[in-house]
Design an enzyme around this catalytic site. Sequence first.
Site, PDB file in Angstrom:
ATOM      1  N   LYS A 147       6.041  22.991  55.344  1.00  0.00           N
ATOM      2  CA  LYS A 147       5.777  22.835  53.864  1.00  0.00           C
ATOM      3  C   LYS A 147       4.423  22.222  54.001  1.00  0.00           C
ATOM      4  O   LYS A 147       3.656  22.367  52.746  1.00  0.00           O
ATOM      5  CB  LYS A 147       7.017  21.704  53.298  1.00  0.00           C
ATOM      6  CG  LYS A 147       6.627  20.980  52.019  1.00  0.00           C
ATOM      7  CD  LYS A 147       7.693  20.211  51.798  1.00  0.00           C
ATOM      8  CE  LYS A 147       7.803  18.954  52.734  1.00  0.00           C
ATOM      9  NZ  LYS A 147       6.489  17.959  52.289  1.00  0.00           N
ATOM     10  N   THR A 148       3.863  21.207  54.402  1.00  0.00           N
ATOM     11  CA  THR A 148       2.502  20.562  54.330  1.00  0.00           C
ATOM     12  C   THR A 148       1.385  21.578  54.346  1.00  0.00           C
ATOM     13  O   THR A 148       0.601  21.120  53.496  1.00  0.00           O
ATOM     14  CB  THR A 148       2.279  19.322  55.118  1.00  0.00           C
ATOM     15  OG1 THR A 148       3.623  18.557  55.125  1.00  0.00           O
ATOM     16  CG2 THR A 148       1.100  18.567  55.028  1.00  0.00           C
ATOM     17  N   ASP A 204       5.064  17.520  45.151  1.00  0.00           N
ATOM     18  CA  ASP A 204       6.115  17.586  46.618  1.00  0.00           C
ATOM     19  C   ASP A 204       7.226  16.997  46.641  1.00  0.00           C
ATOM     20  O   ASP A 204       7.401  16.189  46.023  1.00  0.00           O
ATOM     21  CB  ASP A 204       5.063  16.611  47.712  1.00  0.00           C
ATOM     22  CG  ASP A 204       5.476  17.009  49.212  1.00  0.00           C
ATOM     23  OD1 ASP A 204       6.058  17.928  49.364  1.00  0.00           O
ATOM     24  OD2 ASP A 204       5.041  16.343  49.822  1.00  0.00           O
ATOM     25  N   GLU A 205       8.237  17.073  47.690  1.00  0.00           N
ATOM     26  CA  GLU A 205       9.365  16.568  47.691  1.00  0.00           C
ATOM     27  C   GLU A 205      10.206  16.577  46.399  1.00  0.00           C
ATOM     28  O   GLU A 205      10.784  15.335  46.085  1.00  0.00           O
ATOM     29  CB  GLU A 205       9.376  15.108  48.319  1.00  0.00           C
ATOM     30  CG  GLU A 205       8.677  15.209  49.622  1.00  0.00           C
ATOM     31  CD  GLU A 205       9.566  15.542  50.937  1.00  0.00           C
ATOM     32  OE1 GLU A 205      10.486  16.092  50.552  1.00  0.00           O
ATOM     33  OE2 GLU A 205       9.067  15.350  52.052  1.00  0.00           O
ATOM     34  N   GLN A 259      17.583  18.234  51.833  1.00  0.00           N
ATOM     35  CA  GLN A 259      17.413  17.201  52.478  1.00  0.00           C
ATOM     36  C   GLN A 259      17.307  16.017  51.305  1.00  0.00           C
ATOM     37  O   GLN A 259      16.506  15.234  51.391  1.00  0.00           O
ATOM     38  CB  GLN A 259      15.949  17.460  53.051  1.00  0.00           C
ATOM     39  CG  GLN A 259      15.892  18.304  54.274  1.00  0.00           C
ATOM     40  CD  GLN A 259      14.689  18.377  54.875  1.00  0.00           C
ATOM     41  OE1 GLN A 259      14.340  17.255  55.747  1.00  0.00           O
ATOM     42  NE2 GLN A 259      14.034  19.434  54.929  1.00  0.00           N
ATOM     43  N   ARG A 272      15.890  16.820  62.865  1.00  0.00           N
ATOM     44  CA  ARG A 272      14.814  15.942  63.475  1.00  0.00           C
ATOM     45  C   ARG A 272      14.471  16.493  64.729  1.00  0.00           C
ATOM     46  O   ARG A 272      13.665  16.120  65.380  1.00  0.00           O
ATOM     47  CB  ARG A 272      15.222  14.583  63.485  1.00  0.00           C
ATOM     48  CG  ARG A 272      15.406  13.849  62.086  1.00  0.00           C
ATOM     49  CD  ARG A 272      14.360  14.192  60.930  1.00  0.00           C
ATOM     50  NE  ARG A 272      14.659  15.223  60.082  1.00  0.00           N
ATOM     51  CZ  ARG A 272      14.173  16.130  59.501  1.00  0.00           C
ATOM     52  NH1 ARG A 272      12.578  15.757  59.482  1.00  0.00           N
ATOM     53  NH2 ARG A 272      14.314  16.845  58.796  1.00  0.00           N
TER      54      ARG A 272
END
Length: 768
Positions: A34-35, A226-227, A257, A616
């Site tokens: 994503k980043t 973002d997010e 998420q 994770r």
Amino acid sequence: MSTDYINELNATQRAAVMYNEGPSLVIAGAGSGKTRVLTYKIAYLLECGYEPWNILALTFTNKAAREMKERIGKKVGKERAGRLWMGTFHSVFSRILRTEAIHLGFTPQFTIYDTADSKSMIRSIVREMKLDEKIYLPGNIQARISNAKNRLISPSAYAASKEIVERDAEARMPAIRDIYSRYRDRCRQSGAMDFDDLLFYTFILFSDFPEVLKKYSTQFRYILVDEYQDTNYAQHMIVSLLSKENRMLCVVGDDAQSIYSFRGANIDNILTFPQLYPQTKVFKLEQNYRSTQTIVDAANSLIEKNERQIRKAVFSKKERGEAIGVFQVYSDVEEAELVANKIAKMCRRDNYNHDDFAILYRTNAQSRVFEAAMRKRAIPYKIYGGLSFYQRKEIKDTIAYFRLIANPNDEEAFKRIINYPARGIGNTTLNKIIDTAFDHHISLWQVITEPATYALDINKGTWSKLQAFRELIETFMDMQHEKNVYEVGMEVIRKSGIMNEINLDNTPENMSRKENMEELVNSLHDFCAERLEEGNANVSLMDFLSEVALLTDQDSDKEEEEKKVTLMTIHSAKGLEFPNVFIVGLEENLFPNGMSGYSPLAMEEERRLFYVAITRAEEHCFLSYAKSRFRYGKTELSSPSRFLRDIDVCYLSLPEEDDISIQVDRRANHFRNEQQERRTVFSPKASTPHTSKQVETLRPSPPSPAPTRSSAPLPDLRAGQLIEHERFGIGEVINVEGEGDNMKAAIHFRNAGNKLLLLRFARFKIIS
């Protein structure tokens, strides 16, 4: 400028980066880069003719903004990247508000109040209104005002809402609407905004002043967020206003998420985005670059059980990897021992470092037993995003009571609790006590035991309060000579008022404080039980304090260079990754957490939280649950989490059929029959939540008695036998010695190691 870096992306990432013809929604699965997509998209926009000041990029943390800006700088130059409007919602909007403050009746020099400033002002208002300070707690009021602002509810709208007013009345706080109004007015008089005002007033600025909105919607030709699954109503509405004209908007996030509804995050913002922006182009980043294929597939099989989601098929091209290990243990103590042993073994056998491991839990309070197990094996660890258990405020406050009871001359303990919980003994009185003690070379305790003798300058009302405090502590002092540490500790927690203080405030932070206090009770019980089983008949408060002092001394070790196991809540773990992850406490009423309620929406968020935990892990993921936990002052049987049934069994490594714990108690084996018959994990009957009303306070009355001598005849125990212990699980008897009440057994436990138990106190049954 070169755009060769675009070729570093996979096909879907590249398409998401290069599309700039209208609104777009990038669904970024866990570990999907994503980043990188956000970074490359901004760099690509700059190279397609956009000026830095024409791009608005909103993030949720300063760290994320900083890292992205650095990466963009490497692509387009540091100076150009530095002129981007990139930052958190609050930092960007505070910049706009300072420029446009005059429209709202503020000056550009307005102050920004932090949470402590807000609570201080609320406390002053409560006192001015002569309200009950034990009911109108600043933290609780601040949380309600914050929630209102994040839903763009003004003081007048708050007072006009029948639903809100009735809710406050039920909480015995009908005056919150008036406090909110006064608080807003006082902030304006002070030329101040709190963090929530930065959103609230930005919305007012754009909705009430069209010329200002026109100015910024024209400037920001392209907006990126973002997010987006974590945005609240206010953030969503501000973005909607800014993008209303040109519709050049790209939001990035993962509905799977979305785990912050308790902070006001609204998953509907991302779920309904395509409906709000009909021309939206949706890009699904489905390749996971982080985890093995098995971990990804297991997470997919879990999250597909949620109804409200944007469907996607996350996949991994990494090796298949090992199945997810599932462990059943007898108690939380054995769970911690098992995890610590597994970490030690993997470090030794597979050459992992300690920082290759993370232990994830649903509630902060669960850290205690894992901290103890790590210390026992000299495994270095750190608590991520929080304090070690015995360093948490409510625990230190209670321990200060214990210290003063054991040693009334302890000055630091005295100062910490003389007015906690609040009993009307302020700093002025405390300073008089300190000065008097200094003048007469005596302790603070001696001063309040004989205030007249030492000419303590206080009025009659203050004298009465000091004597009430002294009598309370003396009651505990007398008790410690007759009762063990568990019994004394329970009385302190009951009668000190600490739990009453905590229970008046139902913010998420305070729910964590309640859980920590419950875990302190567990630690007292475990300490007492273990010492008694080892043959120490008198388990005193001082024994416990000595142990805690050693633990907290280790906490102060700041050797940051050492590689450490990470302990953290799952909420804190979002955005992080580790080679090996243990997800512990997978039991009903713990995960899913009973505090969240059992509504369908709550269950879907709890399932998303479990999804975050699993994703994770890069190489290995382990799940564990205990058959019993000591809670609310008694041992309670636990049911495996319903979420374990949601994972396809083919991705799990289940307890083996010849495992002794399954041989012993087939009813507790929630895996075997269904694995053979239906390929599902647990029995057809779904685990049901506790039906009793959720406990709001510690319920130690009537608790399981602190471990005492059993009246039953001692068992006929012999070397070679297997036993099932209440806390340590399965063990083999190595040796038995002594007679009658002094009979002891040396036992090797599968996870807890070797123990020498005094049988008259030991809680176990013989299995073979």
